[in-house]
Motif scaffolding. Structure first.
Motif, PDB file in Angstrom:
ATOM      1  N   ALA A   1       1.119  -1.038  -0.213  1.00  0.00           N
ATOM      2  CA  ALA A   1      -0.143  -0.193  -0.153  1.00  0.00           C
ATOM      3  C   ALA A   1       0.709   1.301   0.012  1.00  0.00           C
ATOM      4  CB  ALA A   1      -0.859  -0.063   1.102  1.00  0.00           C
ATOM      5  N   GLY A   2       2.194   0.981   0.185  1.00  0.00           N
ATOM      6  CA  GLY A   2       3.037   2.413   0.123  1.00  0.00           C
ATOM      7  C   GLY A   2       3.352   2.769   1.604  1.00  0.00           C
ATOM      8  N   TYR A   3       3.043   2.076   2.642  1.00  0.00           N
ATOM      9  CA  TYR A   3       3.362   2.474   3.788  1.00  0.00           C
ATOM     10  C   TYR A   3       4.535   1.960   4.266  1.00  0.00           C
ATOM     11  CZ  TYR A   3      -1.689   3.259   3.976  1.00  0.00           C
ATOM     12  OH  TYR A   3      -3.130   3.450   3.697  1.00  0.00           O
ATOM     13  N   LEU A   4       5.173   2.588   5.365  1.00  0.00           N
ATOM     14  CA  LEU A   4       6.099   2.082   6.214  1.00  0.00           C
ATOM     15  C   LEU A   4       5.998   1.064   7.193  1.00  0.00           C
ATOM     16  CD1 LEU A   4       8.416   5.169   6.354  1.00  0.00           C
ATOM     17  CD2 LEU A   4       9.083   3.121   4.949  1.00  0.00           C
ATOM     18  N   MET A   5       6.108  -0.352   7.478  1.00  0.00           N
ATOM     19  CA  MET A   5       5.706  -1.203   8.226  1.00  0.00           C
ATOM     20  C   MET A   5       6.915  -1.211   9.107  1.00  0.00           C
ATOM     21  SD  MET A   5       2.567  -1.596   7.383  1.00  0.00           S
ATOM     22  CE  MET A   5       2.145  -2.923   8.535  1.00  0.00           C
ATOM     23  N   THR A   6       6.904  -1.093  10.322  1.00  0.00           N
ATOM     24  CA  THR A   6       7.950  -0.979  11.181  1.00  0.00           C
ATOM     25  C   THR A   6       8.302  -1.806  12.539  1.00  0.00           C
ATOM     26  OG1 THR A   6       7.832   1.550  10.725  1.00  0.00           O
ATOM     27  CG2 THR A   6       9.349   0.614  12.452  1.00  0.00           C
ATOM     28  N   ALA A   7       9.442  -2.628  12.379  1.00  0.00           N
ATOM     29  CA  ALA A   7       9.628  -3.466  13.611  1.00  0.00           C
ATOM     30  C   ALA A   7       9.906  -2.629  14.768  1.00  0.00           C
ATOM     31  CB  ALA A   7      10.720  -4.319  13.279  1.00  0.00           C
ATOM     32  N   TYR A   8       9.495  -2.676  15.886  1.00  0.00           N
ATOM     33  CA  TYR A   8       9.861  -2.164  17.162  1.00  0.00           C
ATOM     34  C   TYR A   8      10.726  -3.323  17.768  1.00  0.00           C
ATOM     35  CZ  TYR A   8       9.519  -0.092  21.810  1.00  0.00           C
ATOM     36  OH  TYR A   8      10.051   0.756  22.940  1.00  0.00           O
ATOM     37  N   ASP A   9      12.269  -2.685  17.957  1.00  0.00           N
ATOM     38  CA  ASP A   9      13.143  -3.656  18.387  1.00  0.00           C
ATOM     39  C   ASP A   9      14.105  -3.084  19.478  1.00  0.00           C
ATOM     40  OD1 ASP A   9      14.669  -5.891  18.465  1.00  0.00           O
ATOM     41  OD2 ASP A   9      15.533  -5.712  16.479  1.00  0.00           O
ATOM     42  N   SER A  10      14.715  -3.609  20.297  1.00  0.00           N
ATOM     43  CA  SER A  10      15.804  -3.153  21.302  1.00  0.00           C
ATOM     44  C   SER A  10      17.047  -4.310  21.630  1.00  0.00           C
ATOM     45  CB  SER A  10      15.097  -2.783  22.583  1.00  0.00           C
ATOM     46  OG  SER A  10      15.779  -2.095  23.370  1.00  0.00           O
ATOM     47  N   TYR A  11      17.840  -3.663  21.845  1.00  0.00           N
ATOM     48  CA  TYR A  11      19.031  -4.505  22.310  1.00  0.00           C
ATOM     49  C   TYR A  11      19.637  -3.838  23.558  1.00  0.00           C
ATOM     50  CZ  TYR A  11      18.283  -6.798  17.939  1.00  0.00           C
ATOM     51  OH  TYR A  11      17.694  -7.367  16.834  1.00  0.00           O
TER      52      TYR A  11
END
Length: 750
Positions: A411-421
């Motif tokens: 659809a043209g969206y930014l699909m974002t992974a929420y991550d942390s280290y």
């Protein structure tokens, strides 16, 4: 001509101030600087202006080897333990301190008399603290506590003083290992600055720059931006788009967090009697799921009738999803997580759940799910939303719903992974805190060691904070596996850009704060380059900003963290809410009034100043912290929205399956107002800011292409040139376009 100044014997006596004649005078046509080398007492006189004290001086140090000419000076403290250099060049006074041994050095004691008309302090986006303000005098010393860490607690390593026709700005070109103390002194605020040299940073000089400016309150931030360019530390958004093409999708995009990232949602059930019968039945998957129910869920399942009530439906779906997730994690999570095989259990369980529950669920299994689902993406597209940043609360949602991620990308969206280290937990502890599950080796080997030999406790005193260089191999392995399995086209690496860094004394990898900050930036840049996608993080503080294209928390940061009325007292009208239910947590969705003094300190327009935007607009796109979306505070909605328009930054929303219908109209309205402005201005630097009335409620920002945005924050109309701006409105004058008027009332919160 350089000359050696001989110091009288009295001056060498420890603890006795040098006589007045020993002060240095550095001068050029712009200004004169009077500096006391033993105490670093400073007084400056701009051309045509009265002399102004900048520092009263610290306790006297023994001075030797003093040399000076008209615009420079060098001297030593304590028989060469410390060495100072002072240079005057145009409107810049640069002070450089080198050390031969560890120690904390007090540098400045800025008196309350130096505050002038106001203090300019980059608390997140930026604050203007008027002289004589009781509100700030009562709040700021307590907030600062033992001192503000200038890389973590300030978004930019600088502050300034407003004198009307002139201003002065301190830039800390070494932002690490500094403490900025703040105390009330009469009706104003006094500041003190100290720097710690330790075995890990002793080779790094402490550099301060004092900038003389006219009445431009952004001059210090603009000088810092120039310095970042000179150091090769600045990357424009246009450069980032060239390197990571999907970054272009941030332009004009509202930012939205989606909640309900499990396999199933209550709305997916079309036949509850059949669903309950299957869940109670003999199928091996049903038995496994029931075996993972807690006592309350088991009781609900036993008592539920053919038509369960709303509570029973939610409780059963929550229990099923939690059990499915526990089963999936059992297939890869342990002392040595198997990143490469991480996705397989989710795919297998999805197929088994479809086989078991399919007859009771809606027919298209690819549309199952809550906030993160194909049906949500379809609804957003149908609403005419062309540009969106869509985030999830952790990357596990992408393993359950890869088809939803793909639909969003298509659809043209930014699909974002929420991550942390940044925090590593002991295996088996708090497995719900999934990002911190990095395996036994990381927990054992990568924790930061303090100077006293103890490990640095992690977030919320759990596990350990980690060294980014030590965990980078795990970061690379895990992100590679997740990117391949889920198709996320944007990444959020939590906490890496907050400026919170540590000195790590671990034997064999001793790392100073500056090196740790560089390590965070290296990791963020690695993800951006490896997958050619935009990376974001929390806050976006200048000291840890390289490698990111967006940041959450700069516009409105975390507030009142220790205030029981906000955090614990459920009877308080200001209670932010529980972290429950998981598919629509109260703390994100419950609308409340914001308690004073936070309401005025963080939202009242006369106290806000676009310092961060003066540096990073056109480089880093910023929003509110995710705790405070556009609909969170009932008594700050208008001021928040107007500030977003004025600073040209995106709105932030939370959506769930249950709230989508009610919240979608306000997201649509925010998009209509914001997107055209951002599409024109996102890559432009913010070049100017002014107050256009004495109340400071009529404000204007100016951009490099000549565009102007003028906001009226007042509840009454305001005259601007030949035009009258309605209450709570913004006039957009984009270069080459007809002017446009935006009204908060058109997007009023409900």
């Amino acid at each position: 001509m350089t000359r050696l100044i001989k110091i009288l014997p009295l001056a060498a006596v420890w603890g006795i101030s040098l006589p007045a004649w020993a002060g240095l005078v550095l001068q050029n046509p712009e200004w004169k600087v009077e500096l006391e080398p033993a105490t670093l007492a400073l007084k400056v006189t701009a051309a045509g202006e009265p002399a102004r004290p900048v520092s009263d001086g610290v306790p006297a140090r023994k001075v030797s080897a003093l040399r000076q000419d008209d615009q420079s000076a060098d001297w030593q403290w304590d028989d060469g333990r410390y060495r100072w250099q002072a240079r005057l060049s145009g409107r810049d006074l640069t002070l450089i301190l080198n050390a031969k041994a560890p120690g904390r050095v007090e540098l400045l004691r800025q008196p309350a008399a130096a505050m002038g008309k106001g203090l300019l302090l980059p608390l997140a986006e930026g604050s203007y603290i008027p002289g004589g303000s009781k509100l700030w005098r009562d709040f700021l010393p307590g907030f600062a506590g033992g001192g503000l860490d200038t890389s973590e607690n300030l978004s930019l390593p600088l502050w300034g003083m407003d004198y009307g026709r002139r201003s002065l700005h301190w830039l800390l070109l070494e932002p690490f290992n500094n403490q900025l103390a703040i105390r009330a002194d009469g009706s104003n605020l006094a500041l003190g600055l100290s720097h710690e040299f330790n075995p890990l940073n002793q080779q790094r000089p402490m550099t301060l720059l004092l900038r003389l400016a006219d009445d431009n309150l952004l001059a210090g931030a603009q000088r810092y931006r120039q310095w970042l360019f000179e150091q090769g530390r600045y990357q424009t958004l246009a450069d980032k788009i060239q390197a990571q093409p999907d970054t272009a999708k941030l332009i004009g995009a509202s930012h939205v967090y989606l909640w309900g990232n499990n396999l199933l949602d209550v709305s997916d059930v079309r036949d509850w009697p059949a669903f309950i019968k299957l869940l109670r039945g003999p199928d091996p998957l049903a038995a496994k799921l029931r075996g993972r129910f807690d006592a309350e869920a088991g009781k609900v399942l036993r008592q539920a009738g053919a038509k369960p009530d709303h509570y029973q439906q939610r409780a059963l779906m929550e229990a099923v999803n939690q059990a499915l997730t526990a089963e999936a994690r059992a297939g890869w999570l342990g002392k040595k997580p198997d990143w490469e095989r991480m996705a397989a259990p989710y795919l297998r369980l999805r197929a088994l759940a479809e086989r078991l529950f399919g007859p009771a669920l809606r027919p298209d299994a690819s549309r199952w799910g809550g906030g993160l689902s194909r049906k949500t993406i379809t609804a957003l597209q149908a609403a005419g939303l062309k540009r969106l940043w869509l985030g999830v609360d952790n990357w596990e949602g992408g393993l359950w719903q890869p088809q939803a991620v793909k639909a969003g990308v298509d659809a043209g969206y930014l699909m974002t992974a929420y991550d942390s280290y940044e925090t590593a937990l002991k295996p088996g502890y708090r497995e719900d805190w999934l990002t911190a599950q990095q395996g036994e080796a990381i927990f054992r080997d990568c924790g930061v060691t303090l100077a006293n030999g103890k490990k640095k406790a992690g977030f919320q005193q759990s596990g350990y904070y980690t060294n980014p260089d030590c965990v980078r191999d795990t970061l690379q392995q895990r992100t590679r596996a997740l990117h391949a399995a889920t198709g996320f086209n944007s990444w959020f690496l939590d906490a890496y850009a907050t400026g919170m860094v540590f000195d790590d004394y671990t034997s064999g990898r001793q790392t100073g704060k500056a090196e740790m900050a560089a390590g965070y930036e290296k990791s963020m840049q690695w993800v951006a380059n490896a997958y050619r996608l935009p990376v974001g993080s929390e806050m976006g503080n200048a000291a840890t900003s390289r490698g990111i294209a967006f940041a959450h928390g700069m516009q409105v940061p975390v507030m009142g963290w220790g205030d029981a009325d906000l955090q614990k007292n459920k009877q308080s009208p200001y209670f932010l809410g529980r972290w429950y239910p998981s598919d629509q947590p109260e703390t994100f969705f419950k609308k409340v009034p914001l308690k004073q003094p936070y309401r005025d300190l963080y939202f009242n327009a006369p106290y806000r100043l676009p310092l961060y935007q003066a540096v990073f607009h056109g480089s880093v796109i910023t929003t509110n912290h995710w705790l405070y979306d556009n609909l969170k505070f009932s008594n700050a909605y208008a001021d928040n929205l107007l500030a977003q328009w004025l600073y040209n930054v995106p709105p932030l929303f939370h959506l769930s399956a249950a709230s989508l219908k009610a919240r979608l109209p306000q997201l649509q309205c925010a998009d209509r107002a914001f997107r055209p402005l951002h599409e024109r201005l996102a890559t432009q630097s913010l070049t100017g800011f002014s107050w256009l009335n004495p109340e400071r409620t009529l404000q204007q920002t100016r951009f490099a292409d000549g565009s102007r945005l003028t906001a009226n924050f007042a509840a009454e109309p305001a005259v601007h040139g030949k035009q009258t701006l309605p209450p709570q409105s913004l006039l957009a004058e984009l270069a080459g376009q007809s002017s446009r008027l935006l009204l908060v009332a058109d997007c009023a919160g409900k």
